[in-house]
Enzyme design. Structure first.
Site, mmCIF file in Angstrom:
data_model
loop_
_atom_site.group_PDB
_atom_site.id
_atom_site.type_symbol
_atom_site.label_atom_id
_atom_site.label_comp_id
_atom_site.label_asym_id
_atom_site.label_seq_id
_atom_site.Cartn_x
_atom_site.Cartn_y
_atom_site.Cartn_z
ATOM 1 N N ASP A 33 0.864 -1.184 0.000
ATOM 2 C CA ASP A 33 0.000 0.000 0.000
ATOM 3 C C ASP A 33 0.895 1.228 0.000
ATOM 4 O O ASP A 33 2.047 1.139 -0.409
ATOM 5 C CB ASP A 33 -1.069 -0.006 1.104
ATOM 6 N N LYS A 54 -4.885 3.424 -1.011
ATOM 7 C CA LYS A 54 -5.881 4.399 -1.482
ATOM 8 C C LYS A 54 -5.398 5.061 -2.772
ATOM 9 O O LYS A 54 -4.218 5.346 -2.922
ATOM 10 C CB LYS A 54 -6.041 5.504 -0.425
ATOM 11 N N MET A 166 -0.573 8.113 13.986
ATOM 12 C CA MET A 166 -1.854 8.524 13.379
ATOM 13 C C MET A 166 -2.494 9.602 14.256
ATOM 14 O O MET A 166 -3.687 9.566 14.538
ATOM 15 C CB MET A 166 -2.797 7.321 13.217
HETATM 16 C C1 LIG Z 1 -0.863 2.945 9.977
HETATM 17 S S1 LIG Z 1 0.474 3.493 10.967
HETATM 18 C C2 LIG Z 1 1.687 2.350 10.437
HETATM 19 C C3 LIG Z 1 2.892 2.311 11.336
HETATM 20 C C4 LIG Z 1 3.979 1.387 10.841
HETATM 21 N N1 LIG Z 1 3.563 0.019 10.824
HETATM 22 C C5 LIG Z 1 5.246 1.514 11.664
HETATM 23 O O1 LIG Z 1 5.659 0.536 12.330
HETATM 24 O O2 LIG Z 1 5.871 2.574 11.622
HETATM 25 C C6 LIG Z 1 0.913 4.982 10.144
HETATM 26 C C7 LIG Z 1 1.436 6.044 11.096
HETATM 27 O O3 LIG Z 1 2.801 5.810 11.402
HETATM 28 C C8 LIG Z 1 3.475 7.035 11.583
HETATM 29 N N2 LIG Z 1 4.551 7.133 10.578
HETATM 30 C C9 LIG Z 1 4.879 6.207 9.668
HETATM 31 N N3 LIG Z 1 5.946 6.605 8.963
HETATM 32 C C10 LIG Z 1 6.299 7.811 9.442
HETATM 33 C C11 LIG Z 1 7.331 8.731 9.129
HETATM 34 N N4 LIG Z 1 8.231 8.485 8.172
HETATM 35 N N5 LIG Z 1 7.398 9.888 9.831
HETATM 36 C C12 LIG Z 1 6.514 10.155 10.815
HETATM 37 N N6 LIG Z 1 5.522 9.317 11.148
HETATM 38 C C13 LIG Z 1 5.416 8.166 10.478
HETATM 39 C C14 LIG Z 1 2.450 8.138 11.418
HETATM 40 O O4 LIG Z 1 1.935 8.453 12.692
HETATM 41 C C15 LIG Z 1 1.405 7.454 10.552
HETATM 42 O O5 LIG Z 1 0.147 8.060 10.700
#
Ligand SMILES: C[S@@+](CC[C@H](N)C(=O)[O-])C[C@H]1O[C@@H](n2cnc3c(N)ncnc32)[C@H](O)[C@@H]1O
Length: 234
Positions: A33, A54, A166
């Site tokens: 995704d 999406k 998130m």
């Molecule tokens: C659906 S969650 C997935 C998290 C992912 N599985 C992980 O372990 O990082 C998505 C959220 O992770 C955070 N996130 C993921 N990548 C990021 C990045 N490069 N910088 C800041 N926040 C990030 C944000 O809060 C985003 O809304």
């Protein structure tokens, strides 16, 4: 027929694990995704690429449909990679995908990734624990599934450091809840697009952070460890 649930790390393609690179290299199909960095797909030159995220104007695939795509792929290909941002089991719904595949008798192998929750603050010099300052850590969603019959997140956390994923859309509501239990002056750091060229760092306190202009994807880090980061930056 094995499905590899592979963590893609927080964004910088160099934060992919060696094991992830080796598996992507041999993949017949990669199901992914929205990835912070699509350069990661260059490691799978011969794989068919299936996007399940999406897209403007198109139907967004729900979790059951994604599970079915994975099951079908496992029946048709030898090496299936399900690539997920960060770590597959940290707010990645990897656990649900694993169970759906196992129920069909499909072999699943899980390759951890660097989760944004810890990898992003670490990459900017913000230690999520620090001797004498923070001995515990809570990682929480800022956007609990609104269809749940009862809320699981109560915001009365005891941990020294709180990390919200998130967390942009409901930052005002969530900080308001946290201030029922924590000092409004508690330091906060928000990291947008962590480890990516567009990375932005915004600091503030529980009482003022939601008034700042913040865009997703972002991590919200709350607690005295933010002062260690500020000290290191001086
Ligand atoms: C659906 S969650 C997935 C998290 C992912 N599985 C992980 O372990 O990082 C998505 C959220 O992770 C955070 N996130 C993921 N990548 C990021 C990045 N490069 N910088 C800041 N926040 C990030 C944000 O809060 C985003 O809304």
């Amino acid at each position: 027929m094995t499905v590899y649930l592979v963590g893609a790390g927080p964004g910088d393609p160099d934060l992919l694990t060696l094991k992830a690179v080796k598996i992507l290299n041999k993949a017949d199909v990669v199901i992914y995704d929205r990835l912070a960095n699509e350069k990661i797909l260059d490691h799978a030159p011969q794989a068919e690429l299936i996007y399940v995220g999406k897209k403007a104007g198109e139907h967004y695939k729900n979790q059951n449909e994604i599970n079915q795509i994975l099951i079908n792929a496992a029946k048709n290909y030898n090496m299936v990679v399900r690539l997920k941002g960060g770590d597959p089991f940290v707010f990645g719904r990897g656990g649900e995908e694993m169970l759906a595949l196992l129920e069909e008798g499909i072999v699943v192998d899980i390759i951890p990734g660097v989760t944004s929750a810890v990898g992003v603050p670490t990459s900017v010099g913000l230690p999520v624990t620090h001797r004498g300052v923070a001995t515990s850590l809570t990682i929480v969603t800022g956007h609990e599934d609104p269809t749940k019959s009862e809320k699981q997140v109560k915001w009365d956390f005891k941990a020294d450091t709180i990390i919200i994923l998130m967390g942009v859309g409901r930052l005002e509501d969530n900080t308001h809840e946290l201030m029922k239990y924590k000092d409004p002056k508690t330091p906060v750091c928000v990291i947008e697009q962590g480890t990516m060229p567009d990375q932005r760092i915004i600091t503030g306190t529980l009482e003022n952070i939601s008034q700042k202009n913040i865009n997703p994807p972002a991590l919200v880090i709350i607690g005295s460890v933010v002062d260690i980061f500020k000290k290191a930056r001086l």
